[in-house]
Design a protein around this motif. Sequence first.
Motif, PDB file in Angstrom:
ATOM      1  N   HIS A 248       1.013  -1.264  -0.070  1.00  0.00           N
ATOM      2  CA  HIS A 248       0.107   0.102   0.014  1.00  0.00           C
ATOM      3  C   HIS A 248       0.814   1.359  -0.139  1.00  0.00           C
ATOM      4  N   GLN A 249       2.003   1.354   1.059  1.00  0.00           N
ATOM      5  CA  GLN A 249       2.717   2.424   0.914  1.00  0.00           C
ATOM      6  C   GLN A 249       3.357   2.393  -0.573  1.00  0.00           C
ATOM      7  N   ALA A 250       3.969   1.542  -1.107  1.00  0.00           N
ATOM      8  CA  ALA A 250       4.726   1.633  -2.450  1.00  0.00           C
ATOM      9  C   ALA A 250       3.543   2.082  -3.380  1.00  0.00           C
ATOM     10  N   LEU A 251       2.408   1.688  -3.398  1.00  0.00           N
ATOM     11  CA  LEU A 251       1.469   2.148  -4.475  1.00  0.00           C
ATOM     12  C   LEU A 251       1.234   3.644  -4.159  1.00  0.00           C
ATOM     13  N   ALA A 252       1.208   4.218  -2.624  1.00  0.00           N
ATOM     14  CA  ALA A 252       0.878   5.436  -2.548  1.00  0.00           C
ATOM     15  C   ALA A 252       2.170   6.444  -3.244  1.00  0.00           C
ATOM     16  N   GLN A 253       3.625   5.945  -2.954  1.00  0.00           N
ATOM     17  CA  GLN A 253       4.618   6.547  -3.465  1.00  0.00           C
ATOM     18  C   GLN A 253       4.751   6.508  -4.827  1.00  0.00           C
ATOM     19  N   LEU A 254       4.252   5.522  -5.659  1.00  0.00           N
ATOM     20  CA  LEU A 254       4.266   5.561  -7.123  1.00  0.00           C
ATOM     21  C   LEU A 254       3.193   6.549  -7.638  1.00  0.00           C
ATOM     22  N   GLU A 255       2.124   6.697  -6.797  1.00  0.00           N
ATOM     23  CA  GLU A 255       1.079   7.744  -7.269  1.00  0.00           C
ATOM     24  C   GLU A 255       1.663   9.070  -7.077  1.00  0.00           C
ATOM     25  N   ALA A 256       2.323   9.389  -6.080  1.00  0.00           N
ATOM     26  CA  ALA A 256       2.808  10.538  -5.605  1.00  0.00           C
ATOM     27  C   ALA A 256       3.831  10.805  -6.681  1.00  0.00           C
ATOM     28  N   ASP A 257       4.815  10.046  -7.087  1.00  0.00           N
ATOM     29  CA  ASP A 257       5.977  10.350  -8.056  1.00  0.00           C
ATOM     30  C   ASP A 257       5.221  10.805  -9.406  1.00  0.00           C
ATOM     31  N   LYS A 258       4.069  10.133  -9.720  1.00  0.00           N
ATOM     32  CA  LYS A 258       3.395  10.445 -10.988  1.00  0.00           C
ATOM     33  C   LYS A 258       2.991  11.905 -11.105  1.00  0.00           C
ATOM     34  N   GLN A 259       2.676  12.435  -9.895  1.00  0.00           N
ATOM     35  CA  GLN A 259       2.138  13.918 -10.042  1.00  0.00           C
ATOM     36  C   GLN A 259       2.995  15.005  -9.988  1.00  0.00           C
TER      37      GLN A 259
END
Length: 106
Positions: A95-106
Motif C-alpha cells: 500500500h505504501q509503495a502504491l502511494a509512493q508511485l502515485e505521488a511520483d506520478k504527480q
Amino acid sequence: MTTFDKREQGFEAKFAHDEELIFRATARSNKLLGLWAASQLGLSGDAAASYATALVTDHLQTQTMNEVVEKVSGDLAAKGLAREQVAQKLQECLHQALAQLEADKQ
C-alpha cells in the motif's frame, strides 16, 4: 486504421502500463519489507541496504509474494515474528509503495 484497431492498441497500452505498475509496486514493496526486516534483524547501513536489495533482485521474474513472505519469516523466526505478521507487513508495504508511485506520478 479502424476503430477496432485503435481500441486494440488502447487495450494493449493499458495492459503494458498496468504490468509495469505491478512490477514497480512489487519491487518497491519488497524493498520496504526488506528494510523493515533488516531493522528487525539489527542490521543497519550497508548491511540493511544489501538485505533489502537482495530481497528485490533475487529471482526477480519468478519470485511470488508467498516466497518473499516465506524467506523473510524464516529470517525473522528467531526474533519471534510469525509468518502472519510478515504477510501483514508486506501488505502495508505494498500500500505504501502504491502511494509512493502515485505521488511520483504527480
